[in-house]
Scaffold this active site. Structure first.
Site, PDB file in Angstrom:
ATOM      1  N   LYS A 147       0.870  -1.184   0.000  1.00  0.00           N
ATOM      2  CA  LYS A 147       0.000   0.000   0.000  1.00  0.00           C
ATOM      3  C   LYS A 147       0.902   1.228   0.000  1.00  0.00           C
ATOM      4  CE  LYS A 147      -1.513   2.878   2.900  1.00  0.00           C
ATOM      5  NZ  LYS A 147      -1.528   4.110   2.103  1.00  0.00           N
ATOM      6  N   CYS A 203      13.553  10.957   7.239  1.00  0.00           N
ATOM      7  CA  CYS A 203      13.603  10.548   8.645  1.00  0.00           C
ATOM      8  C   CYS A 203      15.028  10.578   9.181  1.00  0.00           C
ATOM      9  CB  CYS A 203      12.984   9.162   8.813  1.00  0.00           C
ATOM     10  SG  CYS A 203      13.585   8.001   7.615  1.00  0.00           S
ATOM     11  N   GLU A 256      10.416   1.113  10.190  1.00  0.00           N
ATOM     12  CA  GLU A 256      11.351   2.239  10.043  1.00  0.00           C
ATOM     13  C   GLU A 256      10.553   3.474  10.406  1.00  0.00           C
ATOM     14  OE1 GLU A 256      14.424   1.984   9.500  1.00  0.00           O
ATOM     15  OE2 GLU A 256      14.701   0.047   8.534  1.00  0.00           O
ATOM     16  N   GLU A 262      10.359  15.812  15.754  1.00  0.00           N
ATOM     17  CA  GLU A 262      10.928  15.874  14.417  1.00  0.00           C
ATOM     18  C   GLU A 262      10.219  17.009  13.656  1.00  0.00           C
ATOM     19  OE1 GLU A 262      10.034  12.186  12.405  1.00  0.00           O
ATOM     20  OE2 GLU A 262      11.921  12.223  11.320  1.00  0.00           O
TER      21      GLU A 262
HETATM   22  P1  ADP Z   1       4.108  10.271   7.230  1.00  0.00           P
HETATM   23  O1  ADP Z   1       4.558  11.166   8.326  1.00  0.00           O
HETATM   24  O2  ADP Z   1       5.180   9.749   6.357  1.00  0.00           O
HETATM   25  O3  ADP Z   1       2.887  10.737   6.499  1.00  0.00           O
HETATM   26  P2  ADP Z   1       2.439   8.184   8.233  1.00  0.00           P
HETATM   27  O4  ADP Z   1       2.853   7.220   9.269  1.00  0.00           O
HETATM   28  O5  ADP Z   1       1.273   9.067   8.489  1.00  0.00           O
HETATM   29  O6  ADP Z   1       3.746   8.992   8.009  1.00  0.00           O
HETATM   30  O7  ADP Z   1       2.191   7.487   6.839  1.00  0.00           O
HETATM   31  C1  ADP Z   1       3.011   6.485   6.319  1.00  0.00           C
HETATM   32  C2  ADP Z   1       2.146   5.476   5.614  1.00  0.00           C
HETATM   33  O8  ADP Z   1       1.257   4.895   6.556  1.00  0.00           O
HETATM   34  C3  ADP Z   1       1.264   6.045   4.506  1.00  0.00           C
HETATM   35  O9  ADP Z   1       1.208   5.101   3.456  1.00  0.00           O
HETATM   36  C4  ADP Z   1      -0.077   6.185   5.182  1.00  0.00           C
HETATM   37  O10 ADP Z   1      -1.133   6.090   4.292  1.00  0.00           O
HETATM   38  C5  ADP Z   1      -0.070   4.957   6.076  1.00  0.00           C
HETATM   39  N1  ADP Z   1      -1.001   5.040   7.214  1.00  0.00           N
HETATM   40  C6  ADP Z   1      -1.330   6.106   7.944  1.00  0.00           C
HETATM   41  N2  ADP Z   1      -2.217   5.777   8.903  1.00  0.00           N
HETATM   42  C7  ADP Z   1      -2.447   4.451   8.795  1.00  0.00           C
HETATM   43  C8  ADP Z   1      -3.271   3.492   9.490  1.00  0.00           C
HETATM   44  N3  ADP Z   1      -4.033   3.837  10.518  1.00  0.00           N
HETATM   45  N4  ADP Z   1      -3.231   2.197   9.058  1.00  0.00           N
HETATM   46  C9  ADP Z   1      -2.445   1.840   8.027  1.00  0.00           C
HETATM   47  N5  ADP Z   1      -1.667   2.683   7.344  1.00  0.00           N
HETATM   48  C10 ADP Z   1      -1.663   3.971   7.712  1.00  0.00           C
END
Ligand code: ADP
Length: 484
Positions: free
Chosen positions: A181, A290, A256, A387
Site C-alpha cells: 500500500k 527521517c 522504520e 521531528e
Molecule cells: P508520514 O509522516 O510519512 O505521512 P504516516 O505514518 O502518516 O507517516 O504514513 C506512512 C504510511 O502509513 C502512509 O502510506 C499512510 O497512508 C499509512 N497510514 C497512515 N495511517 C495508517 C493506518 N491507521 N493504518 C495503516 N496505514 C496507515
C-alpha cells in the site's frame, strides 16, 4: 498531463493479482502536484475487500515463486532493475510531479531505488543457512533459511520509490510474495514500478499494489492470518498502531519510524565540511527525510563562525518547482507539513530563539517554505523533542563532550546521528556513546543499498539494505538429523 517518453508508465489503476483494476465501488483518490496544485490524475480508493483479494492472490502465488531457484528469481529482479534505470527520466518526472523534490534528487532516488533491487537480486543467491557441530555423535544439525511467506508493506510519500524497493527487493529475492500500500499522496511512482515489474516478468500475485484508504487497507493487512510479515516506513505513531494491530496474529515486523537526528559540530571540526554536510542532511527533500539532521549542536567556540557559514550556504539555495533547472528545494508535501514547521519556529522564537535567515512561507505560495536557520535554540523548545520534518535548522550551543552526548541521547528516537571531529579518540567515544542505529562521522549522507539502514529505541525494528536486510524476510528452520 505529464510529458512522458513512455506514457504507459502513468497508470491510474491498482495492480492486484496481475490485473489492473479499479476499486469495487469505483471510488477514486485525486493526486495533485504540490508545486502547482494541479491535478495529476486519480487512483482507485480501495478498501478491505480488494486488499483481502490481493493477500489471497499473494498466498496462491507463493508456492510457485518460492519453488523457483534463487537464480531464476534473481534474473527477473535484475531485469526489473534494468527497466527502472532505462526509464529513469520518466520515473523521476512522475516522482517530482507528485512529491515535489527537485528533478535531480528524484533521478538520484530512482538510481537508489533500483540499487536495492539489483543488490537483493544478488543477495538472494547467497542467503543460505549453515551447519552446526552436533553435541551428539549420532545427530547432525542443519540450518535452512526459508521465505517467511506473504508479506505486506506500507510506505510513505517522502521517498516514493526507494521505500518500496528496499522492501520488495529482499522479499521477492528471499522467495516471499508482497502486497504494497503506497502513500495516498504519491501512488503513481508505486504504480509505475508495478508496470515495470510486470514487464520484467514478476508473475501475477507475487507483487500487488493496492491504493486507497489507509485505515481499511491497514486493518486487513494487519489482521489477515495469511500475512506473515508487515514492513512499514512512516511515523512512530502509526508504527505503534500497526504493531498493536499485528499482535493478535503475531506477525514479524520491520518498522522504520521517526527520527530526531542530532548533528554535532565539535571545536576541532572542519567547519566548511560540516556546513556542506548540514546542508545535505538538513535540507535534502526540503527537510522531509527521517534521517534529516533535526537538532544541530555547535560547540560554543565555533558557534558564530558555523552559523555565519551555514547562513551563507542557505542563502544560495534555490526554492521553486522541482522541474525547473537549478532548483535545490521544492515545495513541502502538504499544508499540514508547513504548519508544523511554523509551529516549531513560533515556539522557539517565543522562547528566545533568533531567526538568522528564512522563517516564513515562501513568496511562491502553495507549500513552498523558506530554508530557515534559527540561533540560540535550547532544550526547552519543541524542536528539541519533535521531528520538524521541514527545511529548518535549529542551532543549539554546547561546551563539553559529555554535555552534548547527554543532550543528543535525550530523545525516545534513535535512527541517525551525525558529528564532525578530526580527533580519533573523540570519534570513537562519541560514535560508541550515541544511541542510534546509524552514525555519520564527518559526512551528512549515509544511505546506500549495501549498508544496514534502521534504528534503535522507538525509531524501529529490523534493518533494510545490506546483507542483513534479507534476514527480515526469512525464517530459520532447524533440521535435527538423528539415527546416523
Ligand atoms: P508520514 O509522516 O510519512 O505521512 P504516516 O505514518 O502518516 O507517516 O504514513 C506512512 C504510511 O502509513 C502512509 O502510506 C499512510 O497512508 C499509512 N497510514 C497512515 N495511517 C495508517 C493506518 N491507521 N493504518 C495503516 N496505514 C496507515
Amino acid at each position: 498531463m505529464l510529458q512522458l517518453k513512455a506514457p504507459s508508465l502513468l497508470r491510474q489503476q491498482s495492480y492486484v493479482d496481475g490485473v489492473w483494476c479499479d476499486a469495487d465501488n469505483k471510488e477514486t483518490i485525486v493526486v495533485t502536484n504540490p508545486a502547482t496544485g494541479e491535478v495529476i490524475g486519480t487512483v482507485p480508493k480501495m478498501g478491505r475487500t480488494e486488499t483481502k483479494r490481493a493477500i489471497e492472490a499473494a498466498n496462491k502465488a507463493w508456492p510457485q515463486w518460492r519453488r523457483k531457484t534463487a537464480k531464476e528469481r534473481s534474473i527477473i529482479l535484475r531485469k526489473w532493475n534494468d527497466l527502472m534505470l532505462a526509464n529513469a527520466d520518466d520515473l523521476a518526472l512522475i516522482m517530482t510531479s507528485e512529491q515535489g523534490k527537485p528533478l535531480a534528487e528524484a533521478k538520484g532516488e530512482i538510481a537508489y531505488a533500483a540499487s536495492f533491487i539489483e543488490w537483493f537480486a544478488e543477495e538472494g543467491k547467497r542467503a543460505g543457512g549453515d551447519t552446526i557441530p552436533s553435541p551428539s555423535p549420532n545427530t547432525r544439525i542443519v540450518i535452512v533459511k526459508e521465505p517467511i511467506g506473504v508479506c505486506v508493506a506500507i510506505t510513505p510519500w517522502n521517498f516514493p520509490a526507494a521505500m518500496i524497493t528496499r522492501k520488495v527487493g529482499p522479499a521477492l529475492a528471499a522467495g516471499c510474495t508482497m502486497v504494497l500500500k503506497p502513500a495516498e499522496l504519491t501512488p503513481f511512482s508505486a504504480l509505475a514500478l508495478a508496470v515495470l515489474a510486470e514487464r520484467a516478468g514478476v508473475p501475477g500475485g507475487v507483487f500487488s499494489v493496492v491504493t486507497g484508504a489507509s485505515r481499511e487497507i491497514g486493518a486487513e493487512m494487519t489482521s489477515n492470518p495469511l500475512v506473515r510479515k508487515l514492513s512499514f516506513t512512516g511515523s512512530t505513531g502509526v508504527g505503534r498502531l500497526l504493531m498493536e494491530q499485528c499482535a493478535p496474529t503475531i506477525k514479524k515486523l520491520s518498522l522504520e519510524l521517526g527520527g530526531n537526528a542530532p548533528f554535532i559540530v565539535f571545536d576541532d571540526a572542519d567547519l566548511d565540511a560540516a556546513v556542506e554536510g548540514a546542508i545535505a542532511s538538513k535540507y535534502r527533500n526540503a527537510g522531509q527525510t527521517c534521517v534529516c539532521a533535526n537538532r544541530l549542536y555547535i560547540h560554543d567556540s565555533v558557534y558564530d563562525a558555523f552559523a555565519e557559514k551555514l547562513v551563507a550556504a542557505v542563502a544560495k539555495m534555490q526554492v521553486g518547482n522541482g522541474l525547473n533547472a537549478g532548483v535545490t528545494q521544492g515545495p513541502m508535501i502538504e499544508l499540514k507539513a508547513v504548519e508544523k514547521v511554523e509551529e516549531h519556529i513560533a515556539d522557539a522564537v517565543a522562547k528566545g530563539a533568533r531567526i538568522l535567515i528564512g522563517g516564513k512561507r515562501h513568496a511562491l505560495g502553495h507549500t513552498f517554505f523558506e530554508p530557515t536557520v534559527l540561533a540560540d535554540v535550547t532544550a526547552s523548545m519543541l524542536v528539541a523533542k519533535e521531528e520538524t520534518f521541514g527545511p529548518m535548522a535549529p542551532l543549539f550551543r554546547f561546551k563539553t563532550d559529555d554535555e552534548v552526548l547527554a543532550l543528543a541521547n535525550d530523545t525516545e528516537f534513535g535512527l541517525a546521528s551525525y558529528f564532525y571531529s578530526r580527533d580519533i579518540g573523540r570519534i570513537w567515544r562519541i560514535a560508541e556513546g550515541l544511541e542510534s542505529g546509524m552514525v555519520g562521522i564527518n559526512t551528512g549522507m549515509i544511505s546506500n543499498e549495501v549498508a544496514p539502514f534502521g534504528g534503535v529505541k522507538q525509531s524501529g525494528l529490523g534493518r533494510e539494505g545490506s546483507h542483513y536486510g534479507i534476514d527480515d524476510y526469512q525464517v530459520i528452520k532447524y533440521l535435527c538429523m538423528g539415527g546416523l
